[in-house]
Design a protein around this motif. Sequence first.
Motif, PDB file in Angstrom:
ATOM      1  N   ARG A   1      36.905  40.178  41.602  1.00 38.82           N
ATOM      2  CA  ARG A   1      38.204  40.543  41.334  1.00 38.82           C
ATOM      3  C   ARG A   1      39.351  39.701  41.928  1.00 38.82           C
ATOM      4  O   ARG A   1      40.435  39.639  41.156  1.00 38.82           O
ATOM      5  N   TYR A   2      39.077  39.142  43.087  1.00 41.09           N
ATOM      6  CA  TYR A   2      40.212  38.517  43.473  1.00 41.09           C
ATOM      7  C   TYR A   2      40.221  36.926  44.081  1.00 41.09           C
ATOM      8  O   TYR A   2      41.175  36.185  44.308  1.00 41.09           O
TER       9      TYR A   2
ATOM     10  N   PHE B   1      35.023  38.640  51.700  1.00 34.91           N
ATOM     11  CA  PHE B   1      34.898  39.336  50.624  1.00 34.91           C
ATOM     12  C   PHE B   1      33.636  40.037  50.514  1.00 34.91           C
ATOM     13  O   PHE B   1      32.636  39.249  50.296  1.00 34.91           O
TER      14      PHE B   1
ATOM     15  N   PHE C   1      43.227  45.421  53.039  1.00 35.59           N
ATOM     16  CA  PHE C   1      42.454  44.650  53.225  1.00 35.59           C
ATOM     17  C   PHE C   1      41.361  45.082  54.487  1.00 35.59           C
ATOM     18  O   PHE C   1      40.152  44.634  54.217  1.00 35.59           O
TER      19      PHE C   1
ATOM     20  N   THR D   1      47.282  44.103  45.909  1.00 38.02           N
ATOM     21  CA  THR D   1      47.092  45.414  46.445  1.00 38.02           C
ATOM     22  C   THR D   1      48.424  45.719  47.001  1.00 38.02           C
ATOM     23  O   THR D   1      48.507  46.924  47.833  1.00 38.02           O
TER      24      THR D   1
ATOM     25  N   SER E   1      32.103  42.511  45.133  1.00 33.46           N
ATOM     26  CA  SER E   1      33.152  42.992  44.098  1.00 33.46           C
ATOM     27  C   SER E   1      34.655  42.330  44.224  1.00 33.46           C
ATOM     28  O   SER E   1      35.431  42.155  43.124  1.00 33.46           O
ATOM     29  N   SER E   2      34.797  42.215  45.869  1.00 32.69           N
ATOM     30  CA  SER E   2      36.311  41.827  45.803  1.00 32.69           C
ATOM     31  C   SER E   2      36.466  40.191  45.334  1.00 32.69           C
ATOM     32  O   SER E   2      37.499  39.589  44.799  1.00 32.69           O
TER      33      SER E   2
ATOM     34  N   GLU F   1      27.481  46.449  44.703  1.00 33.76           N
ATOM     35  CA  GLU F   1      27.767  45.169  45.398  1.00 33.76           C
ATOM     36  C   GLU F   1      26.781  44.389  45.297  1.00 33.76           C
ATOM     37  O   GLU F   1      26.747  43.102  45.098  1.00 33.76           O
TER      38      GLU F   1
ATOM     39  N   VAL G   1      39.414  49.788  48.145  1.00 34.31           N
ATOM     40  CA  VAL G   1      39.299  48.227  48.505  1.00 34.31           C
ATOM     41  C   VAL G   1      38.142  48.362  49.357  1.00 34.31           C
ATOM     42  O   VAL G   1      37.721  49.066  50.155  1.00 34.31           O
ATOM     43  N   ARG G   2      37.918  46.891  49.801  1.00 37.26           N
ATOM     44  CA  ARG G   2      36.635  46.948  50.348  1.00 37.26           C
ATOM     45  C   ARG G   2      36.481  47.202  51.751  1.00 37.26           C
ATOM     46  O   ARG G   2      35.497  47.684  52.014  1.00 37.26           O
TER      47      ARG G   2
ATOM     48  N   TYR H   1      44.480  38.698  46.714  1.00 38.92           N
ATOM     49  CA  TYR H   1      44.121  40.174  47.039  1.00 38.92           C
ATOM     50  C   TYR H   1      45.314  40.677  47.618  1.00 38.92           C
ATOM     51  O   TYR H   1      45.561  42.065  47.261  1.00 38.92           O
TER      52      TYR H   1
END
Length: 395
Positions: free
Chosen positions: A192-193, A185, A299, A223, A188-189, A154, A2-3, A219
């Motif tokens: 996705r979220y 975010f 996160f 996860t 890409s997050s 990204e 994750v990010r 998110y």
Amino acid sequence: MVRRALLVLALLFASPSAECEPDNSFNAFLTTLWPDAEKAGITRATFDLALSGLTPDAGVIAARRRQPEYGKPFGAYLASLVSPSRVATGARKAAQWAATLRSVEDKYGVDPGILVSIWGIESSYGSGEQRWDVFRSLATLAQARFHHPLFRDELLSALKILQDGHIPRREFVGSWAGAMGQPQFLPSSFLRYAVDFDGDGKADIWRNVPDVLASIANYLQQTGWQKALPWGFEVRVPVDFDYRFSRGTFSDWAQRGFARADGSPLPKNDTAPAILFFPSGASGPAFLVTDNFVVLKRFNNSDAYALAAGTLSDLLRGLPAIRAHWPADDFQPSRDERIALQHRLADLGYKIAEFEGHFDFDLRDAVRVEQRRFGMIPDGYPSRAFLSRIGVRTL
């Protein structure tokens, strides 16, 4: 990954010599990016709108070296993130958005206190300054090949966000590392979220509070967040405790004589695992943390961040502050010292998940084993004395 794990890895692993190249190299990078963007369905018009005329940003290179999660004493770090003003503002925001928070919790199973806490830490509840051009920041990092191809990817994700009309180019601002909006975010997050919770046709993490809160919740849920499981809590350690134990269920810890810091009993749960965590060693506060603490680290891959988010969420719920005092000599290893310890433990035969300076609880258990070998209290805390004994040089 994750990010935040990738973000800290990418920004800090690069050597200081990897500075911005001259503009001709930057322009060459943009030229080589176009075929990949075109394959991803990006139009030439979007590409030029986002990137035409950009130059590398030396401020991004300077900013990447400042990471407060490393080397700062836990108590000082928590004081900066969990300030009285942030708690007071968070309480007002929680009341203002109570109905939305209930709806988000009903759908995603994430406690409102955690959502407001992350919102507050990430962007001061939406009032934090967002002054960096996301495309320029990402292009600077991508062209410098920091953890290639993370920031190149990204950048492509950011182009898709722009092309899909989520936010105008002139408003495409964020952090120096390309994190966007009130939940910060990466692109890409977002893809996705991010959630359109109010049903207006756009997932708006920049201005729309219901979308912000639901996106954070999505998110966390995606996860691994577990509904009704606390992130953890401060505990009292029995005087005769055997520090070799670091894991068990709440029932196991109760049988070992543990209680919450306020003296109340632990939850009656024979299945949920909880890990004993001493952020600053056995002389400082002690916590039992759960799998939801690990989700908070997904996160932002930092024990200090996860503890700050959990602590702020507790205060927003009216729970007491951390009771034990942080040690005056609270040493926390720098990133370089953390990486050196990871390599040293790997040399000794321990399985290490990565070598970017992030500590998981398996690594802290390895520290415990070595502490016992040295005749030290096996609390999993890599003190300055421990690093010296194991052969890691400190500043």
